[in-house]
Design an enzyme around this catalytic site. Structure first.
Site, PDB file in Angstrom:
ATOM      1  N   ASP A 123       0.879  -1.176   0.000  1.00 17.01           N
ATOM      2  CA  ASP A 123       0.000   0.000   0.000  1.00 17.01           C
ATOM      3  C   ASP A 123       0.912   1.221   0.000  1.00 17.01           C
ATOM      4  OD1 ASP A 123      -2.403   1.600   0.394  1.00 17.01           O
ATOM      5  OD2 ASP A 123      -1.790   1.844   2.472  1.00 17.01           O
ATOM      6  N   SER A 124       0.309   2.390  -0.150  1.00 17.65           N
ATOM      7  CA  SER A 124       1.098   3.626  -0.084  1.00 17.65           C
ATOM      8  C   SER A 124       1.616   3.882   1.331  1.00 17.65           C
ATOM      9  CB  SER A 124       0.240   4.809  -0.513  1.00 17.65           C
ATOM     10  OG  SER A 124      -0.827   4.964   0.401  1.00 17.65           O
TER      11      SER A 124
ATOM     12  N   TYR B 285      -0.785   8.290  -2.562  1.00 15.40           N
ATOM     13  CA  TYR B 285      -0.991   7.903  -3.958  1.00 15.40           C
ATOM     14  C   TYR B 285      -2.232   8.579  -4.542  1.00 15.40           C
ATOM     15  CZ  TYR B 285       2.265   3.859  -3.802  1.00 15.40           C
ATOM     16  OH  TYR B 285       3.354   3.030  -3.739  1.00 15.40           O
ATOM     17  N   GLY B 286      -3.205   8.836  -3.665  1.00 15.88           N
ATOM     18  CA  GLY B 286      -4.537   9.243  -4.122  1.00 15.88           C
ATOM     19  C   GLY B 286      -4.598  10.554  -4.878  1.00 15.88           C
TER      20      GLY B 286
ATOM     21  N   CYS C 281      -4.341  -1.553  -1.795  1.00 14.47           N
ATOM     22  CA  CYS C 281      -4.521  -0.119  -1.998  1.00 14.47           C
ATOM     23  C   CYS C 281      -5.494   0.037  -3.156  1.00 14.47           C
ATOM     24  CB  CYS C 281      -3.171   0.496  -2.348  1.00 14.47           C
ATOM     25  SG  CYS C 281      -3.276   2.220  -2.850  1.00 14.47           S
TER      26      CYS C 281
ATOM     27  N   THR D 157      -6.260   2.771  -4.789  1.00 12.62           N
ATOM     28  CA  THR D 157      -5.738   3.642  -5.848  1.00 12.62           C
ATOM     29  C   THR D 157      -4.800   2.841  -6.751  1.00 12.62           C
ATOM     30  OG1 THR D 157      -5.764   5.383  -4.163  1.00 12.62           O
ATOM     31  CG2 THR D 157      -4.747   5.917  -6.272  1.00 12.62           C
TER      32      THR D 157
ATOM     33  N   GLU E  45      -2.679   8.755   8.486  1.00  8.61           N
ATOM     34  CA  GLU E  45      -1.208   8.699   8.506  1.00  8.61           C
ATOM     35  C   GLU E  45      -0.641   9.491   9.686  1.00  8.61           C
ATOM     36  OE1 GLU E  45       1.154   7.222   6.055  1.00  8.61           O
ATOM     37  OE2 GLU E  45      -0.566   6.053   5.385  1.00  8.61           O
TER      38      GLU E  45
ATOM     39  N   CYS F 206     -11.086   2.688   0.251  1.00  7.15           N
ATOM     40  CA  CYS F 206      -9.682   3.049   0.451  1.00  7.15           C
ATOM     41  C   CYS F 206      -9.265   2.278   1.695  1.00  7.15           C
ATOM     42  CB  CYS F 206      -9.528   4.551   0.685  1.00  7.15           C
ATOM     43  SG  CYS F 206      -7.882   5.014   1.286  1.00  7.15           S
ATOM     44  N   THR F 207      -8.142   1.587   1.615  1.00  4.16           N
ATOM     45  CA  THR F 207      -7.786   0.699   2.732  1.00  4.16           C
ATOM     46  C   THR F 207      -7.428   1.463   4.004  1.00  4.16           C
ATOM     47  OG1 THR F 207      -5.580   0.523   1.758  1.00  4.16           O
ATOM     48  CG2 THR F 207      -7.113  -1.300   1.366  1.00  4.16           C
ATOM     49  N   HIS F 208      -7.217   2.773   3.895  1.00 10.53           N
ATOM     50  CA  HIS F 208      -7.008   3.570   5.114  1.00 10.53           C
ATOM     51  C   HIS F 208      -8.312   3.778   5.892  1.00 10.53           C
ATOM     52  CE1 HIS F 208      -3.142   4.660   3.325  1.00 10.53           C
ATOM     53  NE2 HIS F 208      -2.821   5.342   4.411  1.00 10.53           N
TER      54      HIS F 208
HETATM   55  N1  DGL Z   1      -4.761   3.231   0.943  1.00  8.56           N
HETATM   56  C1  DGL Z   1      -4.795   3.783  -0.361  1.00  8.56           C
HETATM   57  C2  DGL Z   1      -6.057   3.369  -1.096  1.00  8.56           C
HETATM   58  O1  DGL Z   1      -6.669   2.386  -0.725  1.00  8.56           O
HETATM   59  C3  DGL Z   1      -4.620   5.232  -0.610  1.00  8.56           C
HETATM   60  C4  DGL Z   1      -3.931   6.163   0.179  1.00  8.56           C
HETATM   61  C5  DGL Z   1      -3.201   7.254  -0.518  1.00  8.56           C
HETATM   62  O2  DGL Z   1      -3.789   8.231  -0.992  1.00  8.56           O
HETATM   63  O3  DGL Z   1      -1.979   7.109  -0.547  1.00  8.56           O
HETATM   64  O4  DGL Z   1      -6.442   3.988  -2.048  1.00  8.56           O
END
Ligand code: DGL
Length: 294
Positions: free
Chosen positions: A10-11, A42-43, A74, A76, A159, A191-193
């Protein structure tokens, strides 16, 4: 039987939601997790750039850790690179979008569903496209009305380890309003976050809205694949074949040996921050994080 590790990336910290689900579901599996915190988020990046990152990480995990399976934890990166990864990697690849969509459709009673994700994921149209493909295979009576919303800012709160402050609550109220207005009965955390913000999101959406985490659904998909391809670790024996209706029952009744797999954590950013915040988010001690440099 295949005792090589599963590679997950993931990012940043978001993919730890998938790690957590896998540790619970397939505890005998060895896991190598890479959080690309040096290049997060990444988003907000162009999808082509995210695709290059994803290919680089996938090759790194295969070459350096001999992983037997890749999980793109992730959304994204799944939106940007899943097709290319599936076509070019020498091991099976699982993304987080398809399992999430299937679970969302199953969970909705009214057919009014929502997806939230990063700007990159939502703008890519990946959810809209996959949902259309899914619906083609269903009866015409099964109508789905999808509302998508990008939630810029959510990832940054996670984060920083800020999961329930007043500020994140206020942001959630603003960003989730379109979903409330559309009266969705099911909301996919695309989004996994976001599962780390589940309490805040649930507070804002109301208790009658079902939240679906793509992390847990992805773990089920991984488990299915390990069984189907007969590449599960010799440390655990997984029995049975899963269907969507029997998943939870089988998950709790499978035979697992007492020996657990270990987890290796890698970060391209601050390894000490990754260790401390990762330990808190994962609710599991991360003793050491190895540095990766690109
Ligand atoms: N966890 C990432 C996802 O599922 C994105 C986080 C990011 O923007 O880096 O899209």
């Amino acid at each position: 039987m295949d005792d090589r590790p599963i590679g997950i990336f993931d990012s940043g910290f978001g993919g730890l939601t998938v790690v957590r689900a896998l540790v619970d579901l397939v505890p005998g599996e060895e896991i190598v997790y890479l959080g690309d915190t040096g290049r997060y988020p990444y988003g907000t990046r162009p999808l082509n750039e995210v695709k290059e990152f994803a290919l680089e990480i996938a090759n790194y995990l295969i070459d350096s850790y001999d992983v037997k399976l890749l999980v793109v934890a992730c959304n994204t990166a799944s939106a940007a690179a899943l097709e290319e990864l599936e076509a070019t990697m020498t091991v099976p690849v699982i993304g987080v979008i398809e399992p999430g969509v299937r679970a969302m459709v199953r969970a909705s009673a009214s057919g009014r569903v929502g997806v939230i994700g990063t700007v990159g994921t939502i703008a890519s149209g990946a959810y809209q496209n996959f949902l259309l493909k899914e619906l083609v295979n269903r009866e015409p009576s099964h109508e789905i009305f999808l509302t998508c919303a990008a939630c810029p800012g959510f990832v940054e709160f996670v984060e920083r380890g800020d999961l329930e402050s007043e500020q994140v609550h206020i942001l959630a109220e603003r960003l989730l309003k379109p979903l409330i207005d559309e009266k969705v009965d099911t909301l996919l955390l695309g989004c996994t976050h976001y599962p780390f913000l589940a309490r805040t999101i649930a507070d804002v959406m109301g208790s009658e809205v079902v939240l679906v985490s793509s992390a847990e659904e992805t773990a089920f998909e991984v488990r299915d694949l390990l069984v189907r391809e007969k590449i599960n670790s010799g440390r655990s024996s997984i029995e049975g074949h899963f269907t969507s209706s029997s998943r939870s029952k089988v998950a709790s009744s499978s035979t697992l040996s007492a020996e657990n797999g270990t987890q290796t954590f890698l970060s391209s950013g601050d390894v000490e921050l990754f260790r401390t915040l990762g330990t808190r988010l994962l609710e599991m001690e991360i003793p050491r994080v190895f540095q990766v440099t690109w």
